[in-house]
Design a protein around this motif. Sequence first.
Motif, PDB file in Angstrom:
ATOM      1  N   ILE A   8       0.859  -1.185   0.000  1.00  0.00           N
ATOM      2  CA  ILE A   8       0.000   0.000   0.000  1.00  0.00           C
ATOM      3  C   ILE A   8       0.893   1.234   0.000  1.00  0.00           C
ATOM      4  N   CYS A   9       0.590   2.191  -0.860  1.00  0.00           N
ATOM      5  CA  CYS A   9       1.386   3.412  -0.962  1.00  0.00           C
ATOM      6  C   CYS A   9       0.539   4.598  -0.516  1.00  0.00           C
ATOM      7  N   VAL A  10       1.103   5.413   0.373  1.00  0.00           N
ATOM      8  CA  VAL A  10       0.363   6.529   0.958  1.00  0.00           C
ATOM      9  C   VAL A  10       1.186   7.809   0.918  1.00  0.00           C
ATOM     10  N   VAL A  11       0.475   8.933   0.914  1.00  0.00           N
ATOM     11  CA  VAL A  11       1.064  10.256   1.113  1.00  0.00           C
ATOM     12  C   VAL A  11       0.235  10.897   2.208  1.00  0.00           C
ATOM     13  N   TYR A  12       0.891  11.276   3.303  1.00  0.00           N
ATOM     14  CA  TYR A  12       0.177  11.809   4.458  1.00  0.00           C
ATOM     15  C   TYR A  12      -0.307  13.237   4.242  1.00  0.00           C
ATOM     16  N   ASP A  13      -1.419  13.562   4.913  1.00  0.00           N
ATOM     17  CA  ASP A  13      -1.835  14.954   5.022  1.00  0.00           C
ATOM     18  C   ASP A  13      -1.923  15.299   6.513  1.00  0.00           C
ATOM     19  N   SER A  14      -2.206  16.541   6.833  1.00  0.00           N
ATOM     20  CA  SER A  14      -2.181  16.971   8.236  1.00  0.00           C
ATOM     21  C   SER A  14      -3.246  16.264   9.069  1.00  0.00           C
ATOM     22  N   ALA A  15      -4.374  15.883   8.474  1.00  0.00           N
ATOM     23  CA  ALA A  15      -5.414  15.163   9.222  1.00  0.00           C
ATOM     24  C   ALA A  15      -4.905  13.803   9.694  1.00  0.00           C
ATOM     25  N   ASP A  16      -4.035  13.175   8.895  1.00  0.00           N
ATOM     26  CA  ASP A  16      -3.467  11.892   9.307  1.00  0.00           C
ATOM     27  C   ASP A  16      -2.589  12.071  10.553  1.00  0.00           C
ATOM     28  N   PHE A  17      -1.761  13.110  10.556  1.00  0.00           N
ATOM     29  CA  PHE A  17      -0.920  13.360  11.729  1.00  0.00           C
ATOM     30  C   PHE A  17      -1.774  13.732  12.946  1.00  0.00           C
ATOM     31  N   ARG A  18      -2.802  14.546  12.736  1.00  0.00           N
ATOM     32  CA  ARG A  18      -3.682  14.946  13.840  1.00  0.00           C
ATOM     33  C   ARG A  18      -4.405  13.745  14.433  1.00  0.00           C
ATOM     34  N   SER A  19      -4.698  12.759  13.600  1.00  0.00           N
ATOM     35  CA  SER A  19      -5.444  11.597  14.081  1.00  0.00           C
ATOM     36  C   SER A  19      -4.653  10.790  15.117  1.00  0.00           C
ATOM     37  N   LEU A  20      -3.345  10.970  15.158  1.00  0.00           N
ATOM     38  CA  LEU A  20      -2.536  10.260  16.160  1.00  0.00           C
ATOM     39  C   LEU A  20      -2.976  10.613  17.579  1.00  0.00           C
ATOM     40  N   TYR A  21      -3.457  11.843  17.791  1.00  0.00           N
ATOM     41  CA  TYR A  21      -3.910  12.235  19.130  1.00  0.00           C
ATOM     42  C   TYR A  21      -5.070  11.370  19.610  1.00  0.00           C
ATOM     43  N   SER A  22      -5.877  10.865  18.684  1.00  0.00           N
ATOM     44  CA  SER A  22      -7.038  10.071  19.079  1.00  0.00           C
ATOM     45  C   SER A  22      -6.687   8.629  19.422  1.00  0.00           C
ATOM     46  N   VAL A  23      -5.556   8.128  18.941  1.00  0.00           N
ATOM     47  CA  VAL A  23      -5.209   6.727  19.193  1.00  0.00           C
ATOM     48  C   VAL A  23      -3.979   6.540  20.068  1.00  0.00           C
ATOM     49  N   SER A  24      -3.251   7.607  20.342  1.00  0.00           N
ATOM     50  CA  SER A  24      -2.044   7.494  21.154  1.00  0.00           C
ATOM     51  C   SER A  24      -2.225   8.212  22.488  1.00  0.00           C
ATOM     52  N   PRO A  25      -2.381   7.452  23.575  1.00  0.00           N
ATOM     53  CA  PRO A  25      -2.522   8.094  24.884  1.00  0.00           C
ATOM     54  C   PRO A  25      -1.321   8.980  25.229  1.00  0.00           C
ATOM     55  N   GLN A  26      -0.129   8.569  24.836  1.00  0.00           N
ATOM     56  CA  GLN A  26       1.078   9.360  25.120  1.00  0.00           C
ATOM     57  C   GLN A  26       1.042  10.696  24.382  1.00  0.00           C
ATOM     58  N   ALA A  27       0.591  10.690  23.129  1.00  0.00           N
ATOM     59  CA  ALA A  27       0.487  11.941  22.366  1.00  0.00           C
ATOM     60  C   ALA A  27      -0.536  12.866  23.012  1.00  0.00           C
ATOM     61  N   ARG A  28      -1.661  12.307  23.483  1.00  0.00           N
ATOM     62  CA  ARG A  28      -2.674  13.124  24.173  1.00  0.00           C
ATOM     63  C   ARG A  28      -2.106  13.725  25.445  1.00  0.00           C
ATOM     64  N   ARG A  29      -1.377  12.911  26.222  1.00  0.00           N
ATOM     65  CA  ARG A  29      -0.772  13.432  27.462  1.00  0.00           C
ATOM     66  C   ARG A  29       0.204  14.548  27.146  1.00  0.00           C
ATOM     67  N   ASN A  30       1.016  14.351  26.118  1.00  0.00           N
ATOM     68  CA  ASN A  30       1.972  15.393  25.746  1.00  0.00           C
ATOM     69  C   ASN A  30       1.252  16.672  25.343  1.00  0.00           C
ATOM     70  N   LEU A  31       0.145  16.551  24.642  1.00  0.00           N
ATOM     71  CA  LEU A  31      -0.629  17.717  24.222  1.00  0.00           C
ATOM     72  C   LEU A  31      -1.229  18.445  25.424  1.00  0.00           C
ATOM     73  N   LEU A  32      -1.721  17.690  26.412  1.00  0.00           N
ATOM     74  CA  LEU A  32      -2.384  18.304  27.564  1.00  0.00           C
ATOM     75  C   LEU A  32      -1.405  18.856  28.597  1.00  0.00           C
ATOM     76  N   LYS A  33      -0.140  18.475  28.504  1.00  0.00           N
ATOM     77  CA  LYS A  33       0.852  19.011  29.447  1.00  0.00           C
ATOM     78  C   LYS A  33       1.058  20.510  29.241  1.00  0.00           C
ATOM     79  N   VAL A  34       0.936  20.962  28.010  1.00  0.00           N
ATOM     80  CA  VAL A  34       1.191  22.370  27.692  1.00  0.00           C
ATOM     81  C   VAL A  34       0.256  23.300  28.462  1.00  0.00           C
TER      82      VAL A  34
END
Length: 185
Positions: A8-34
């Motif tokens: 499968i070949c993909v090219v990412y867009d910003s929505a793909d990167f943003r979606s990591l916040y919904s599936v990664s608890p660590q990314a959410r914690r990092n976001l909420l620390k600010v």
Amino acid sequence: MTHADGEICVVYDSADFRSLYSVSPQARRNLLKVPLWIFLVGIFFSFGDGNLGLNLLLGAWPFAIGGLLAVVSIYWLIPFRQVQLRRKSGWDSPLCVSLFPDGVHTRHRNQDTQFHWSAIERVVSRAGRIYIFTTPVCALILPRRFFDNDAAFSEFAALASLYWTNGRERELNDVQSREPKVILP
């Protein structure tokens, strides 16, 4: 784009990167620390002005708003900036991902990489994307839009989960077989 060999070949867009916040608890914690740290700094400065009790919290409200603005900025602007930087460094061409029983192979004009299943943190399929986590906050993201149909997407997700589970079990069995055995007379 799904190829005949299952690649499968993909090219990412910003929505793909943003979606990591919904599936990664660590990314959410990092976001909420600010905002938390900005609010705590506000309390510190308010306390320094001699405020106590409710006045302490009221004095810190501008910092709370600043923290919320920081979160919104991080949530929307950083993924957008990541896409821009990737395009400038040649990552606007497709990243091709193939699954094998021993790992995940990625192919791109800038590099080829092999991840063994033991190096994969987890595999998640959610909200039209497959995430193959290489670290707690970094993943290969395979959006549904790059598959020919829903069946191909579901099949790829199931295969990734199966290979990951089997790879982890194989790793556990290898570790157990290498443990020293004590033989008593």
